[in-house]
Write an enzyme that holds these catalytic residues in place. Sequence first.
Site, mmCIF file in Angstrom:
data_model
loop_
_atom_site.group_PDB
_atom_site.id
_atom_site.type_symbol
_atom_site.label_atom_id
_atom_site.label_comp_id
_atom_site.label_asym_id
_atom_site.label_seq_id
_atom_site.Cartn_x
_atom_site.Cartn_y
_atom_site.Cartn_z
ATOM 1 C CD GLU A 368 -3.366 -1.047 1.514
ATOM 2 O OE1 GLU A 368 -3.762 0.081 1.817
ATOM 3 O OE2 GLU A 368 -4.052 -2.073 1.635
ATOM 4 N N GLY A 369 1.981 1.166 -0.745
ATOM 5 C CA GLY A 369 2.924 2.271 -0.862
ATOM 6 C C GLY A 369 4.093 2.064 0.089
HETATM 7 N N1 CAA Z 1 -6.409 11.413 -3.646
HETATM 8 C C1 CAA Z 1 -7.048 11.873 -4.758
HETATM 9 N N2 CAA Z 1 -6.415 12.004 -5.965
HETATM 10 C C2 CAA Z 1 -5.115 11.676 -6.012
HETATM 11 C C3 CAA Z 1 -4.409 11.195 -4.906
HETATM 12 C C4 CAA Z 1 -5.109 11.071 -3.664
HETATM 13 N N3 CAA Z 1 -4.507 10.626 -2.566
HETATM 14 N N4 CAA Z 1 -3.137 10.934 -5.265
HETATM 15 C C5 CAA Z 1 -3.047 11.258 -6.571
HETATM 16 N N5 CAA Z 1 -4.239 11.708 -7.017
HETATM 17 C C6 CAA Z 1 -4.564 12.176 -8.360
HETATM 18 C C7 CAA Z 1 -3.744 13.403 -8.712
HETATM 19 O O1 CAA Z 1 -4.348 14.597 -8.246
HETATM 20 C C8 CAA Z 1 -3.706 13.328 -10.216
HETATM 21 O O2 CAA Z 1 -4.923 13.813 -10.747
HETATM 22 P P1 CAA Z 1 -4.885 15.073 -11.773
HETATM 23 O O3 CAA Z 1 -4.065 14.596 -12.921
HETATM 24 O O4 CAA Z 1 -6.322 15.300 -12.082
HETATM 25 O O5 CAA Z 1 -4.242 16.182 -11.023
HETATM 26 C C9 CAA Z 1 -3.677 11.842 -10.505
HETATM 27 O O6 CAA Z 1 -4.188 11.196 -9.329
HETATM 28 C C10 CAA Z 1 -2.286 11.333 -10.777
HETATM 29 O O7 CAA Z 1 -1.517 11.633 -9.632
HETATM 30 P P2 CAA Z 1 0.055 11.834 -9.719
HETATM 31 O O8 CAA Z 1 0.405 12.734 -10.857
HETATM 32 O O9 CAA Z 1 0.519 12.213 -8.345
HETATM 33 O O10 CAA Z 1 0.517 10.345 -10.086
HETATM 34 P P3 CAA Z 1 1.935 9.693 -10.120
HETATM 35 O O11 CAA Z 1 2.010 8.797 -11.276
HETATM 36 O O12 CAA Z 1 3.009 10.716 -9.930
HETATM 37 O O13 CAA Z 1 1.894 8.709 -8.813
HETATM 38 C C11 CAA Z 1 2.148 8.061 -6.527
HETATM 39 C C12 CAA Z 1 1.747 9.142 -7.528
HETATM 40 C C13 CAA Z 1 1.849 8.702 -5.173
HETATM 41 C C14 CAA Z 1 3.618 7.734 -6.619
HETATM 42 C C15 CAA Z 1 1.278 6.815 -6.762
HETATM 43 O O14 CAA Z 1 1.628 6.141 -7.965
HETATM 44 C C16 CAA Z 1 1.391 5.823 -5.616
HETATM 45 O O15 CAA Z 1 0.751 5.994 -4.592
HETATM 46 N N6 CAA Z 1 2.190 4.738 -5.784
HETATM 47 C C17 CAA Z 1 2.178 3.638 -4.840
HETATM 48 C C18 CAA Z 1 1.172 2.619 -5.286
HETATM 49 C C19 CAA Z 1 0.625 1.820 -4.146
HETATM 50 O O16 CAA Z 1 0.421 2.294 -3.043
HETATM 51 N N7 CAA Z 1 0.326 0.568 -4.435
HETATM 52 C C20 CAA Z 1 -0.251 -0.292 -3.490
HETATM 53 C C21 CAA Z 1 -1.067 -1.338 -4.162
HETATM 54 S S1 CAA Z 1 -2.249 -2.143 -3.153
HETATM 55 C C22 CAA Z 1 -1.372 -3.286 -2.253
HETATM 56 O O17 CAA Z 1 -0.385 -2.975 -1.681
HETATM 57 C C23 CAA Z 1 -1.792 -4.712 -2.220
HETATM 58 C C24 CAA Z 1 -2.686 -5.138 -1.177
HETATM 59 O O18 CAA Z 1 -3.586 -5.874 -1.484
HETATM 60 C C25 CAA Z 1 -2.477 -4.777 0.253
#
Ligand code: CAA
Length: 386
Positions: A368-369
């Site tokens: 989850e990040g």
């Molecule tokens: N709330 C609302 N909108 C959001 C947001 C949030 N928290 N975070 C990003 N957004 C929106 C942005 O505003 C943007 O929208 P606009 O283009 O309209 O402005 C859009 O989403 C894209 O955002 P970014 O440009 O920030 O995207 P990015 O490609 O730079 O990625 C990141 C940002 C924070 C690195 C993201 O990719 C991330 O969180 N990565 C980690 C992924 C993750 O947590 N994976 C976990 C998978 S689930 C798991 O672990 C398995 C399980 O089953 C437990």
Amino acid sequence: MSQLIPLTEEQREVQTLARDFATAEIAPHAARWDREACFPVGVARRMGELGFLGMLIPERYDGLGLDTTSYLLALEEIAAADASAAVLMSVHNSLPTQMLLAFGNDEQKERFLRPMARGELIGAFALSEPDAGSDASALRCQATRDGDDWVLNGTKSWVSSGSFADVIMVMARTDTPDARRRSKGISAFIVTPDLPGFHVGKKEDKMGLRASPTVQLNFDGLRVPAENLLGEEGQGFVYAMRSLDNGRMGIAAQALGIGRAALDAALDYAAERKQFGQPIREFQAIQFKLADMASRLASARAMLHLTAAAKDRGESTTLYGSMSKLLASETAMYVTTEAVQIFGGYGYVKDYPVEKYFRDAKITEIYEGTSEIQRIVIARELYANR
Ligand code: CAA
């Protein structure tokens, strides 16, 4: 240890219910489930019967409609007994059900959310892919419209509960290969395992959280009815990110549960274990460790519960949710490492529980990040809020 943030009577009742259930029906079996790398689906159903899978869903959809603090208190109790049971509960409550609640239409809520709130259907979340982990919007699973269906091809990975989930929230690309739109080209689909072209792939052989099945899902011309598109086309990434704001608080509670269990085990052991003619708790070297472990846990818990209260006031939790997860997961790793050290050689073997806590804690810094992603989110929020 007493609770620093005051709790309401209802919150205490939920905490006690979860503790009693976890002590009686989860903790006695956790070591065996870990050894056998298997989580009985019947236990998940039992969690559903008791309401643990519908805690944040309003009563009008058959959930308990509880506040976030109550949910996180319950999750910490379950995690203290078994982190694998906790991840099932956290993913189900925080990710697919919250996405359905926030963005689903009435028909989707009736078909999926209501039975999920009762724990009759178990949910999973499929965002990551083999080549898209931290860089989640680089995902490649392709959805192509074909008549009344979307046809999905690709592989999702690291799907918790993926081998037995009944409803999987899948993020896939709905843009085209010659006009890629990064995060804007991603949509969310409600997928059920009975759909043609759905295959459960490789089950990961993990260091910790061994009872929780983490699998790949392979979609080979998976036909998803058009009515299973969640919300608006192209909004799936934003929906996923918003649900991860909730999810990260759940993982923080899971980390606190693991850490607390490790501290409790270390307190007991340090009182019983004698070296140099006295219980090792008499040595300052051990006292300092126990004091640091307890202090860091209390501080991480306080931050999480303040964030939960902010969420229930309707405030954004992107910043403090990431801080809570970062602090709690690094605290869990610190506390479990110190617990192993206090146990010495006995901490390194499976006869005592701290070896499992140590292995289970590590994943909270990754899924989850990762901690690095939390720091990126925090730094971005600091600038955005200036
Ligand atoms: N709330 C609302 N909108 C959001 C947001 C949030 N928290 N975070 C990003 N957004 C929106 C942005 O505003 C943007 O929208 P606009 O283009 O309209 O402005 C859009 O989403 C894209 O955002 P970014 O440009 O920030 O995207 P990015 O490609 O730079 O990625 C990141 C940002 C924070 C690195 C993201 O990719 C991330 O969180 N990565 C980690 C992924 C993750 O947590 N994976 C976990 C998978 S689930 C798991 O672990 C398995 C399980 O089953 C437990």
